[in-house]
Design a protein around this motif. Structure first.
Motif, mmCIF file in Angstrom:
data_model
loop_
_atom_site.group_PDB
_atom_site.id
_atom_site.type_symbol
_atom_site.label_atom_id
_atom_site.label_comp_id
_atom_site.label_asym_id
_atom_site.label_seq_id
_atom_site.Cartn_x
_atom_site.Cartn_y
_atom_site.Cartn_z
ATOM 1 N N VAL A 13 -3.109 5.149 -3.718
ATOM 2 C CA VAL A 13 -4.022 4.234 -4.433
ATOM 3 C C VAL A 13 -3.257 3.414 -5.472
ATOM 4 C CG1 VAL A 13 -5.941 4.103 -6.098
ATOM 5 C CG2 VAL A 13 -6.095 5.660 -4.143
ATOM 6 N N ILE A 14 -2.399 4.083 -6.246
ATOM 7 C CA ILE A 14 -1.660 3.355 -7.300
ATOM 8 C C ILE A 14 -0.838 2.241 -6.652
ATOM 9 C CG2 ILE A 14 0.059 3.494 -9.157
ATOM 10 C CD1 ILE A 14 -0.746 6.415 -9.567
ATOM 11 N N GLY A 15 -0.097 2.594 -5.603
ATOM 12 C CA GLY A 15 0.743 1.586 -4.943
ATOM 13 C C GLY A 15 -0.072 0.466 -4.318
ATOM 14 N N ARG A 16 -1.209 0.807 -3.681
ATOM 15 C CA ARG A 16 -1.959 -0.164 -2.884
ATOM 16 C C ARG A 16 -2.880 -1.071 -3.707
ATOM 17 N NH1 ARG A 16 -2.855 -0.140 2.542
ATOM 18 N NH2 ARG A 16 -0.618 0.248 2.527
ATOM 19 N N THR A 17 -3.180 -0.666 -4.944
ATOM 20 C CA THR A 17 -4.146 -1.452 -5.738
ATOM 21 C C THR A 17 -3.736 -2.919 -5.818
ATOM 22 O OG1 THR A 17 -4.870 0.465 -6.965
ATOM 23 C CG2 THR A 17 -5.214 -1.667 -8.026
ATOM 24 N N VAL A 18 -2.464 -3.181 -6.028
ATOM 25 C CA VAL A 18 -2.027 -4.576 -6.149
ATOM 26 C C VAL A 18 -2.287 -5.339 -4.839
ATOM 27 C CG1 VAL A 18 0.404 -4.225 -5.486
ATOM 28 C CG2 VAL A 18 -0.226 -6.092 -7.012
ATOM 29 N N GLY A 19 -2.127 -4.668 -3.717
ATOM 30 C CA GLY A 19 -2.401 -5.306 -2.422
ATOM 31 C C GLY A 19 -3.885 -5.635 -2.288
ATOM 32 N N TRP A 20 -4.727 -4.662 -2.643
ATOM 33 C CA TRP A 20 -6.181 -4.907 -2.548
ATOM 34 C C TRP A 20 -6.582 -6.104 -3.403
ATOM 35 C CZ3 TRP A 20 -7.130 0.954 -3.597
ATOM 36 C CH2 TRP A 20 -7.046 1.665 -2.386
ATOM 37 N N ILE A 21 -6.049 -6.146 -4.635
ATOM 38 C CA ILE A 21 -6.427 -7.229 -5.556
ATOM 39 C C ILE A 21 -5.879 -8.567 -5.064
ATOM 40 C CG2 ILE A 21 -5.824 -8.116 -7.860
ATOM 41 C CD1 ILE A 21 -8.141 -6.426 -7.956
ATOM 42 N N THR A 22 -4.657 -8.554 -4.543
ATOM 43 C CA THR A 22 -4.090 -9.803 -4.020
ATOM 44 C C THR A 22 -4.944 -10.314 -2.859
ATOM 45 O OG1 THR A 22 -1.906 -8.977 -4.632
ATOM 46 C CG2 THR A 22 -1.952 -10.879 -3.195
ATOM 47 N N GLN A 23 -5.371 -9.403 -2.007
ATOM 48 C CA GLN A 23 -6.210 -9.796 -0.862
ATOM 49 C C GLN A 23 -7.573 -10.276 -1.362
ATOM 50 O OE1 GLN A 23 -5.455 -9.364 2.641
ATOM 51 N NE2 GLN A 23 -3.488 -8.339 2.470
ATOM 52 N N TYR A 25 6.633 -8.634 2.831
ATOM 53 C CA TYR A 25 5.675 -9.121 1.836
ATOM 54 C C TYR A 25 6.127 -10.531 1.458
ATOM 55 C CZ TYR A 25 4.768 -4.081 0.735
ATOM 56 O OH TYR A 25 4.487 -2.743 0.768
ATOM 57 N N ARG A 26 5.227 -11.510 1.584
ATOM 58 C CA ARG A 26 5.521 -12.910 1.242
ATOM 59 C C ARG A 26 6.847 -13.353 1.859
ATOM 60 N NH1 ARG A 26 0.749 -14.896 -0.859
ATOM 61 N NH2 ARG A 26 0.080 -13.797 -2.723
ATOM 62 N N GLY A 27 7.126 -12.877 3.059
ATOM 63 C CA GLY A 27 8.332 -13.289 3.777
ATOM 64 C C GLY A 27 9.554 -12.431 3.494
ATOM 65 N N TYR A 28 9.516 -11.582 2.481
ATOM 66 C CA TYR A 28 10.685 -10.730 2.163
ATOM 67 C C TYR A 28 10.606 -9.418 2.938
ATOM 68 C CZ TYR A 28 11.661 -13.797 -1.797
ATOM 69 O OH TYR A 28 11.952 -14.880 -2.582
ATOM 70 N N LYS A 71 16.391 -3.359 -3.472
ATOM 71 C CA LYS A 71 16.947 -4.228 -4.525
ATOM 72 C C LYS A 71 15.975 -4.569 -5.630
ATOM 73 C CE LYS A 71 19.823 -6.263 -0.969
ATOM 74 N NZ LYS A 71 19.843 -7.327 -0.011
ATOM 75 N N LYS A 72 14.694 -4.282 -5.455
ATOM 76 C CA LYS A 72 13.705 -4.697 -6.456
ATOM 77 C C LYS A 72 12.840 -3.527 -6.886
ATOM 78 C CE LYS A 72 14.867 -8.957 -6.609
ATOM 79 N NZ LYS A 72 15.352 -9.555 -7.832
ATOM 80 N N SER A 73 12.209 -3.689 -8.071
ATOM 81 C CA SER A 73 11.330 -2.625 -8.560
ATOM 82 C C SER A 73 9.911 -2.844 -8.045
ATOM 83 C CB SER A 73 11.306 -2.650 -10.089
ATOM 84 O OG SER A 73 10.609 -3.815 -10.517
ATOM 85 N N TYR A 74 9.074 -1.834 -8.243
ATOM 86 C CA TYR A 74 7.673 -1.972 -7.840
ATOM 87 C C TYR A 74 6.999 -3.118 -8.602
ATOM 88 C CZ TYR A 74 2.718 -1.080 -7.293
ATOM 89 O OH TYR A 74 1.375 -1.236 -7.049
ATOM 90 N N LEU A 75 7.327 -3.283 -9.882
ATOM 91 C CA LEU A 75 6.695 -4.371 -10.648
ATOM 92 C C LEU A 75 7.139 -5.743 -10.139
ATOM 93 C CD1 LEU A 75 6.165 -3.703 -14.442
ATOM 94 C CD2 LEU A 75 4.569 -3.513 -12.551
ATOM 95 N N ASP A 76 8.401 -5.867 -9.675
ATOM 96 C CA ASP A 76 8.837 -7.111 -9.021
ATOM 97 C C ASP A 76 7.909 -7.394 -7.841
ATOM 98 O OD1 ASP A 76 11.389 -8.186 -10.117
ATOM 99 O OD2 ASP A 76 12.193 -6.213 -9.599
ATOM 100 N N THR A 77 7.650 -6.320 -7.066
ATOM 101 C CA THR A 77 6.812 -6.464 -5.868
ATOM 102 C C THR A 77 5.386 -6.858 -6.244
ATOM 103 O OG1 THR A 77 8.186 -4.952 -4.624
ATOM 104 C CG2 THR A 77 5.934 -5.194 -3.859
ATOM 105 N N CYS A 78 4.861 -6.251 -7.313
ATOM 106 C CA CYS A 78 3.501 -6.614 -7.766
ATOM 107 C C CYS A 78 3.455 -8.096 -8.112
ATOM 108 C CB CYS A 78 3.108 -5.814 -9.015
ATOM 109 S SG CYS A 78 2.804 -4.088 -8.671
#
Ligand code: CMC
Length: 422
Positions: free
Chosen positions: A385-395, A69-72, A80-87
């Protein structure tokens, strides 16, 4: 500039097309002028050879089994990171500082409440309604309560809207579950983290100060991170197609939820556990592997195969490891685990699966962990769905900012009658 030449053998005409250079991954032949120049279409059902957009969000190398994700690297983010870091990373393009994460987290907690009217809408669903049906309806219905978002035009508005949806989705998800049991809804608790809050809203009695173990929170948080985005998969492609018409993000995300529901996509996690239970014991594994290999039987081994990964799905590797670690702490169903391990062992050494590069995917392992977290099977795809929502919105945001945006409108190879007369 690198080019490719297309030769029409019948007429010996030649057409030149530019080859575009991505930062990573295969080169891309720019065929946007193909039709105007040649009066021919390309034929690619399922888009197996088509790059439908440019994107700088997620990169997959299916041959190497790599996801970023974004090169990481996904392994680093999951460990090393939380889900909110990823969002935050997906939405903003960079990882948050400590202060940025704090204020993002605070904002998400505060935005997690939904309009009381939306809560009442759940009463109208029948008891046996599938949570995915309630979920897509509820996300679509958000547009009736937050209609000021139907027309948004700048990055600041997009970001507010993204945070609203990401924050509210776990609340709606927990409501779908409570509704299916007919038990009182639990409001979000702003003192709890994103993932903890979801488990709390699913499990707590009203006014109960329920404690949730950090192991469970970490396991679910990892699952959310692994699902956060996956480039142009079927549901994301659906979100982009809907968004390309100018439709608002609630409509686009709701459509994405419906696309995710299918068994070939996010619905697979629900089917994996159903299939393991149907197989019933380690002794029956060979019989079902035989069925999966039979060309005259449409039985498929759920949780195996992937359109892009022709090597181990890196998300599956992370979950496989997590499963081992959690085996004792979470009380994983050991009989199901034994069947899963046997299937994995047989399939990975079987010529049919090796030849077709069919490896276990994320859904093969997530179901076992979700079962141990006492999440009912009907809710598995909701977790996706909960996990993927941020991906859909980013796209969705990326598409809205794309200067090359065009309405999604593929063509076809017509095979119907030529000229019927009445
Ligand atoms: N079990 C048995 N055979 C399979 C399986 C399977 N799970 N998956 C693919 N095959 C065979 C298929 O029959 C075909 O064989 P042949 O060449 O002899 O006709 C070959 O492998 C290629 O299959 P395909 O359907 O053309 O491949 P695809 O890239 O279009 O489909 C897939 C990918 C994920 C839809 C498919 O592998 C599948 O249905 N898997 C089971 C469902 C599943 O686990 N889905 C979750 C995907 S991961 C989560 C997500 O990202 O949504």
């Amino acid at each position: 500039m690198s080019t490719v030449t297309l030769t029409i053998n019948d007429t010996n005409e030649k057409f030149e097309f530019e080859v575009l250079e991505p930062t990573l991954g295969p080169k891309v032949i720019d065929i946007r002028k193909l039709y105007t120049q040649t009066k021919m279409f390309t034929y690619d059902p399922g888009f197996t050879s088509t790059a439908s957009c440019s994107s700088n969000i997620t990169f997959i190398d299916g041959e190497k089994g790599e996801l970023r994700y974004r090169g990481y690297k996904i392994e680093d983010l999951a460990q090393k990171k939380s889900y909110l870091d990823t969002c935050y990373l997906l939405l903003n393009g960079s990882l948050p500082s400590e202060d940025e994460l704090k204020s993002f987290d605070k904002e998400i907690r505060k935005r997690s409440f939904v309009h009381e009217g939306l809560k009442d809408m759940f009463k109208t669903f029948p008891d046996k309604a599938h949570p995915m049906a309630m979920m897509s309806s509820a996300v679509s219905a958000l547009s009736t309560f937050y209609f000021e978002h139907l027309d948004v035009y700048d990055e600041a508005e997009y970001q507010v809207l993204a945070r609203r949806i990401v924050a509210k989705v776990p609340t709606l998800a927990a409501f779908t579950y409570r509704r299916s049991l007919g038990i009182p809804f639990i409001y979000p608790d702003v003192n709890r983290s994103y993932t903890e809050n979801f488990l709390y809203m699913m499990r707590a009695y009203p006014n109960e100060n329920l404690k949730i173990s950090p192991i469970e929170i970490k396991a679910l948080d990892t699952i959310f991170t692994l699902h956060a985005d996956h480039e142009q998969n079927a549901s994301t492609t659906t979100v982009r197609a809907v968004a390309s018409t100018g439709a608002h993000p609630y409509a686009a995300v709701s459509a994405g939820i419906n696309a995710l529901w299918g068994r070939a996509h996010g619905g697979a996690n629900e089917s994996v556990i159903a299939q393991l239970e149907m197989i019933g014991s380690v002794e029956n594994v060979d019989k079902f592997i035989k069925k999966a290999k039979d060309p005259d039987d449409d039985f498929r081994l759920m949780g195996f195969g992937h359109r892009v990964y022709k090597n181990f799905d890196p998300r599956a590797k992370i979950l496989g490891k997590l499963l081992e670690e959690l085996k004792h702490d979470l009380g994983i169903d050991l009989e199901l685990l034994k069947i899963a391990q046997k299937i994995e062992e047989v399939a990975l050494s079987d010529e049919y699966f090796i030849k077709r590069k069919l490896y276990p995917n994320i859904d093969f392992y997530s179901g076992l962990i979700l079962t141990a977290l006492k999440i009912p099977r009907k809710m598995f795809t909701i977790i996706f769905v909960i996990g993927r929502t941020v991906g859909w919105i980013t796209q969705w945001i990326e598409l809205r900012n794309d200067k090359e945006l065009k309405i999604a409108r593929p063509r076809q190879k017509y095979t119907g009658p030529k000229d019927n007369k009445i």
